[in-house]
Structure formats: C-alpha cells, structure tokens
Scaffold this motif. Sequence first.
Motif, short mmCIF file in Angstrom:
data_model
loop_
_atom_site.label_atom_id
_atom_site.label_comp_id
_atom_site.label_asym_id
_atom_site.label_seq_id
_atom_site.Cartn_x
_atom_site.Cartn_y
_atom_site.Cartn_z
N SER A 61 2.09 11.59 -7.84
CA SER A 61 2.00 10.16 -8.13
C SER A 61 1.72 9.90 -9.62
CB SER A 61 0.89 9.53 -7.30
OG SER A 61 0.78 8.15 -7.59
N SER A 64 -1.91 5.10 -9.54
CA SER A 64 -2.77 4.96 -8.38
C SER A 64 -2.22 3.86 -7.48
CB SER A 64 -4.21 4.62 -8.80
OG SER A 64 -4.82 5.70 -9.45
N VAL A 65 -2.33 4.06 -6.19
CA VAL A 65 -1.84 3.08 -5.22
C VAL A 65 -2.99 2.70 -4.29
CG1 VAL A 65 -0.13 2.59 -3.43
CG2 VAL A 65 0.45 4.13 -5.31
N LEU A 165 -3.56 6.32 -2.66
CA LEU A 165 -3.20 7.53 -3.40
C LEU A 165 -3.70 7.41 -4.83
CD1 LEU A 165 -1.49 10.15 -2.99
CD2 LEU A 165 0.39 8.91 -4.04
N LYS A 167 -3.70 8.56 -8.85
CA LYS A 167 -2.80 9.08 -9.88
C LYS A 167 -3.02 10.59 -10.05
CE LYS A 167 -1.60 8.50 -14.77
NZ LYS A 167 -1.86 7.72 -16.01
N ALA A 171 1.89 13.02 -3.61
CA ALA A 171 2.13 11.99 -2.59
C ALA A 171 2.88 12.59 -1.40
CB ALA A 171 2.94 10.85 -3.19
N SER A 188 6.67 2.96 -3.70
CA SER A 188 5.40 2.38 -4.15
C SER A 188 4.89 3.03 -5.42
CB SER A 188 4.34 2.50 -3.04
OG SER A 188 3.84 3.82 -2.93
N LEU A 189 5.44 4.19 -5.77
CA LEU A 189 5.07 4.88 -7.00
C LEU A 189 5.94 4.47 -8.17
CD1 LEU A 189 4.61 8.49 -5.53
CD2 LEU A 189 2.94 6.63 -5.65
#
Length: 438
Positions: A61, A64-65, A165, A167, A171, A188-189
């Motif tokens: 990733s 950050s998610v 998730l 950074k 992932a 999403s990344l």
Amino acid sequence: MSRIADIASSALAGHDDAADLSVEAVHAFLSQLTATAVVTQRESISLFDALGRVLAEDVVSPVSVPPHDNSAMDGYAFDGAVLPDNAPIDASVTLRVAGTALAGAAWRGTLGPGDAVRIMTGAMMPAGLDTVIPQEFCKVDGDRVCFPARVLRRGDNRRFAGEDLMKGQPALRKGERLSPAALGMVASLGLPGVPVLRRLRVACFSTGDEILSLGEAPREGAVYDSNRYTVFGLLARLGCEVVDLGLVRDDPAALAATLQRAAREADAIITSGGVSAGAADHTRDVMQKLGDMAFWRVAMRPGRPLAVGLIPREASSQPAVLFGLPGNPVAVMVTFLAFVRPALLRMMGCHEAAAAPSPLLRARTTGPIRKKPGRTEYQRGFVKTVPGALPEICVAANQGSGVLSSMLEANGLVVLRHDQGSVGPGEEVDVMMFDGNI
C-alpha cells in the motif's frame, strides 16, 4: 526412475498396487507433480482485466486506508469527554452546533468547549473531536443538538486513519487470485493496475469414434460431444486460456499428433475418454509412448479411471501436465472438481490457501443415501436453506455417471468419505457447493 515413478514412490508410499487409489493419495501425488509446473511469465494489466488473475508479487500500500480519521455515520461529531460517567437513564447531553463537515474536504472552523459539528459519513473528523452521535438519536433546536447520554460511549462511530490498511503494509500477497473485493482494495490504494502471472494455457480435446461433432447428422450408436464444452466452461470459469483441439478419432497417429500439438501450445492438457483398458481405447497406448504416464483406478464414484502424466514439450525443459479424464459426462465434471481444478490453480501460481478446495458446507439429508465403504462418493443433490437450522440436501434419484441433466438440477455434491457407509435421513453430511466452481 521416471519423474512420475519418483513422485509416486513418496506420495503413494504404502499403497497396495492391487487396490484402487484413495482420493487423498491422488491429491498428494498431484500436489507434488504440479509444484514445479507453475507459470512464471508476468504482465501488468488494468483492474478491469484483472478479475480471476493471480498476483505476481505483493501489492504494497502506498497510502493508508482510510487516509484520515473519519465519521462512520451521518450525525454530530463532538469531544467524548463531555459524556458523563455513570449517567442516570434519563440523562441527556446538549451541545452547540458550530458548523457542518462534508465528505471530501477538511472542516476549517473554530471550536469552543461543548461544541459539536454536524458531520456526514466519510467526512474527516475535525481536530479535537473523537465521537459521533448518529442523527437519529438527536433533537435539533436552532444551533443546539440534544441526545440521550447513554446511547453511546466515547470514541463510537469514528474510523481511524489506516484502520483498513497502513501505508507500507502488503495489501495483497503474491499468489492471491483476484476477487471483486481484491479489485476494490487495489483501487482504494489509487493503483490503476496490477502485476499478474500470465494465464495458464490448457489444451483440451475429446476422443472416440462414437462421438459426434456438433452439426453432424445423428447416427446409430453415436452421441454428441458434450464433454469438450463442459471442460471449456470449467476452464473458462477458472480463468485459463483454453486451446480447443476439437474431436480426435480413435486413430493412433491422429491421437499422437494432437497430443504433441497440445504439448507445444499449452501448459496442461485435458482429454476425456480412452483412459480405461478397453480394446478400442488407443489414447492410453499413445500416451504411454509419448510421455511419462500413470494410469490409475481411483476409489471414487463417479470417475474411477484417471490418467496423469507428463508430455515433453519442444524447446522447453518443463513438460506439459496431462490429465486423462473418464468419458462419462458427470465423471468428467466430478474428477475435474476433485483433482484437476486444485492442480490447475497451483499451476496458475496460486498460493496453497488460494488453491485449496472450497470449504465444505454441512447439511442434513432429507432421505437415506446408500453408500459402500471403501471409496469416496460424490452424489449430486440440491441444498435449500432452513430457517434456524442446518440447510437440507435432497440427493438426485438417478446418480448415473452419464446423466448430465442431474448436474443442472443439483447445486452441490454430497461428499461421502472413503470409510463412510450409508447415511440415514436427518444425518449431517459434507457438501461441495457448485457456486463459484462450475
């Protein structure tokens, strides 16, 4: 010693040569056989083309998610420190609404003690605020919002940055087969594509003088070729590149030429018919002359005859893996699901968890099921849900290996183990569901 014999000496150690092989022994053999037959060539493709493909490397990733703390609800964000400890049941909290925070932008207002911010789902949490009260609990009067104190605790309805998730974390792992959820994760990344292994190429053909090609006029004693189209569908659903080599007559020269072409053009070969010991089954003899082969009787029903081997490929040190399946239509599908599908997933580069068979469902039988110990049986049945109880399964009345219509009516296979005997009404059994497999 041939490679097939070398693998058999360890995978089938202790097996009585006069006895039929167990399903578990075949799995052990195929696991070793395909361990070194994995595709290695890779390519980068867009997410729209990536469903079902196998990752060639970890996806790490770059962000950050989610990228910031945000609200999980439409409501009002506030500092949870204002919530009273051990509040009486009728206690309430009243706050001043200082503004509105919308998704997609940071709120830049100023907050004083006892202030709240109206906030939308996904909007960034304003600095200093850590709790969100859903709007359905609130009463609003001008710039004041009031809600019961005991409906939430400090920190409720707040999503933290990196909660999904962080950074720098992987992932997705190398060998993962990309599902719809995995495509969403990659998107999403902010990544428009992924590195994947090339598609596994699988050649298939049917054999037999009694088989008619589609479009041919019917003739006495002959049947139309259904197996090739069933195998094509199973391979396409799996995400393989299918090399269709048609129908091959019971002619040794034609069979040899087709097998050699298949080995040149594909990583794996699937044939149907001609692997038993019948007088007209030339396929078996030709396979033995061209490659390193094993011909088995498997202790299973349907699908007892099975051939597995290696056919040399020109200009390649890695031979093509051959699966010779029975000729009966249902036996073709069952042996594919039981053995070929997990073997091909390993060859596609899937890690062991991704290549493992789907988990079995537990269900109760609606009637008796006859079964002899000493073989694994796969009986077609239809599973239906029962509110508040285990699902129920009713097995098809006709379990003949040539009754292809029963596979249409069924939505799963009852898996009856090697040592298991007959099953009574209401007993629990394992079911291999079709959804996602065929």
